[in-house]
Design an enzyme around this catalytic site. Structure first.
Site, short mmCIF file in Angstrom:
data_model
loop_
_atom_site.label_atom_id
_atom_site.label_comp_id
_atom_site.label_asym_id
_atom_site.label_seq_id
_atom_site.Cartn_x
_atom_site.Cartn_y
_atom_site.Cartn_z
N TYR B 147 -0.08 29.14 -30.03
CA TYR B 147 -1.17 29.28 -31.00
C TYR B 147 -0.67 29.04 -32.42
CZ TYR B 147 -4.78 31.75 -33.74
OH TYR B 147 -5.74 32.10 -34.65
N LYS B 151 -1.65 25.98 -35.00
CA LYS B 151 -2.17 26.23 -36.35
C LYS B 151 -1.28 25.53 -37.39
CE LYS B 151 -5.88 28.75 -35.72
NZ LYS B 151 -7.21 28.18 -36.04
#
Lengths: 325, 325
Positions: B147, B151
């Site tokens: 994740y 990002k």
């Protein structure tokens, strides 16, 4: 030991191949097979007892990377890439080759499920101005070019894929490789080599930026040393931060020219002609200057310690020890 | 003023829509149209004089993002994403939604050639341990989750696309949003809210990590404030570093619980049960603790200044000012 090299037709690729041919081994094991890939056919070296396979094409094309890793190379050197000037001039090409090609290769390795060593050549172009005087290993990468952005994204993938156990990756941020042999390429950094290489061969060279520009350099010989060392390093000693800023020699253009004068005399220096170029300056002014490179040095990576040494390496490796007089 | 929100069905998306409906304006201009996108149909707000369009589907599907930007929204809030726990559990889904979806949206905007404001919600998950006591704005992002990696790659694209003039992007690294209303989601950070939210409603809550864990929080109300402020900010004051760590309240879990006791009494605190969970700990231990967030504060972003205040915001905004007794 089976070795795959992407970008095998490039300058660093060719020097790496020559070095592997000379050593005959990597990570202490005999090299049995070399897979060489590039967009144009790389020259096949003739090495006794080593199977050499030549692959050409676009890494981002469907199936291309799956075919490259089908033979399960133990060490993959991923050198392929569009250089900075070209990635800036051609947005789509840069993202396709530098990001999509890298991701396709990493995904092919992931899906082959055998966790080889992957050595990825990143670049100090992941950093963008303003900088502290000496850039520490913990400084944030904020690239100011599409090339640097693409390299940063490759670094992020490499670290995550390594963390996940898909492969055992080491990213090496190369400083500017100097003195590049041969003809200039499209890299905006080309003049750093040109102002040394051309005068050493009795040719005029153009200097498009101010002599006060500070930058970090390592020789092509050091670049190959970085790659070989990165292939052999024990991954468990590296930890989760897999992308390492390589050591190098941080000098101003003026200091480069002083070193040239010490090594080759004032006549060589007289061949440098200053012709400011705003386009090159716009790129170069955002580039990093000097690095701490503490982690890479602790992990055993080494480079030259003076720009004089970088010039002498060029004279030894490219000019048979001879300088034009 | 036409506004597009991706991830409009999520918690922050819904609160942003409610705020826009209440304000009726953005950047000082009347909102004429709202385009709302999510993988599941977002609830359409009824706002007098505002055209609301609902879009559903996979952002990474062919043509999806082109359709979203065809109406040339002036401000795009890109909130869509798979949360940390899910991106870790499902590798392909995380990269597809968080990387490919983001890139598809950015490319659709690029190809539409009209350079709107794009506000992208990044996360402090771009940072990975070890950290200094207080993480400065110049600290390098080294995510320890897929994740966080996705990002970070979105941030890199945002900065490059902004530099190229394709849009005017602002990336905001959200701290953990606390207290999240409603049911727990799959985020590994869920317990930070659970240990406040459940006791305030008279329910038992599980604490899966040590009370010594330090983390940075801001309320959902602050998250919406960040988004509105990011939409209105003058891009020329931001410079090339487009991704900003948002301010927040850095506290230990123990301090969160002390604040809960001050605001709601010892009975609420008695509802917290400690049940260590190694899987959650493995993720949380790599998360950042406290931030300097100097640049974002200088640019006018504000958050709560104590965890007591964060709890009181939750009681006001979600519980009509009432605490279970």
């Amino acid at each position: 030991m089976r070795v795959l090299i992407t970008g095998a037709a490039g300058m660093v690729g060719r020097k790496l191949i020559a070095r592997l041919a000379k050593d005959g081994t990597l990570r202490g094991q005999k090299i049995a097979a070399l897979d060489l890939h590039d967009i144009v056919p790389p020259q096949a070296p003739v090495i006794e007892g080593v199977d050499v396979a030549i692959h050409t094409g676009d890494l981002a094309a469907a199936g291309a990377t799956e075919r490259l890793v089908a033979s399960r190379p133990d060490v993959i050197f991923h050198l392929a890439g569009v250089v900075s000037g070209e990635a800036e001039a051609n947005f789509d090409l840069g993202y396709r080759v530098n990001l999509d090609g890298t991701r396709a290769l990493f995904d092919a390795v992931r899906l082959a499920s055998y966790a080889p060593r992957v050595v990825f050549t990143s670049s100090i172009a992941v950093f963008g101005a303003p900088f502290p005087d000496v850039i520490p290993d913990e400084f944030h990468p904020t690239p100011l070019t599409s090339y640097g952005t693409q390299k940063l994204m490759g670094e992020a993938l490499l670290a995550d894929y390594t963390r996940r156990g898909f492969f055992d990756g080491i990213g090496i941020r190369l400083p500017t490789i100097c003195v590049r042999p041969g003809k200039p390429n499209k890299a905006a950094s080309g003049f750093f080599s040109g102002i040394i290489r051309e005068p050493l061969s009795g040719q005029e060279a153009i200097l498009p930026v101010s002599r006060s520009v500070v930058h970090t350099h390592a020789s092509p010989r050091s670049a190959v040393n970085f790659l070989i060392h990165a292939a052999g390093i024990d991954g468990s000693t590296v930890g989760p931060r897999r992308n390492l800023t390589m050591p190098g020699v941080g000098v101003s253009v003026g200091q480069q020219i002083e070193a040239l004068e010490r090594v080759a005399g004032s006549r060589a220096v007289g061949l440098i002609r200053e012709v400011p170029d705003d386009t090159i300056w716009a790129i170069v002014k955002g580039w990093p200057t000097r690095f701490e490179a503490r982690r890479s040095r602790e992990l055993g990576f080494t480079a030259e310690t003076s720009f004089d040494e970088i010039i002498r390496v060029h004279i030894e490796d490219e000019l048979d020890g001879k300088v034009a007089s």
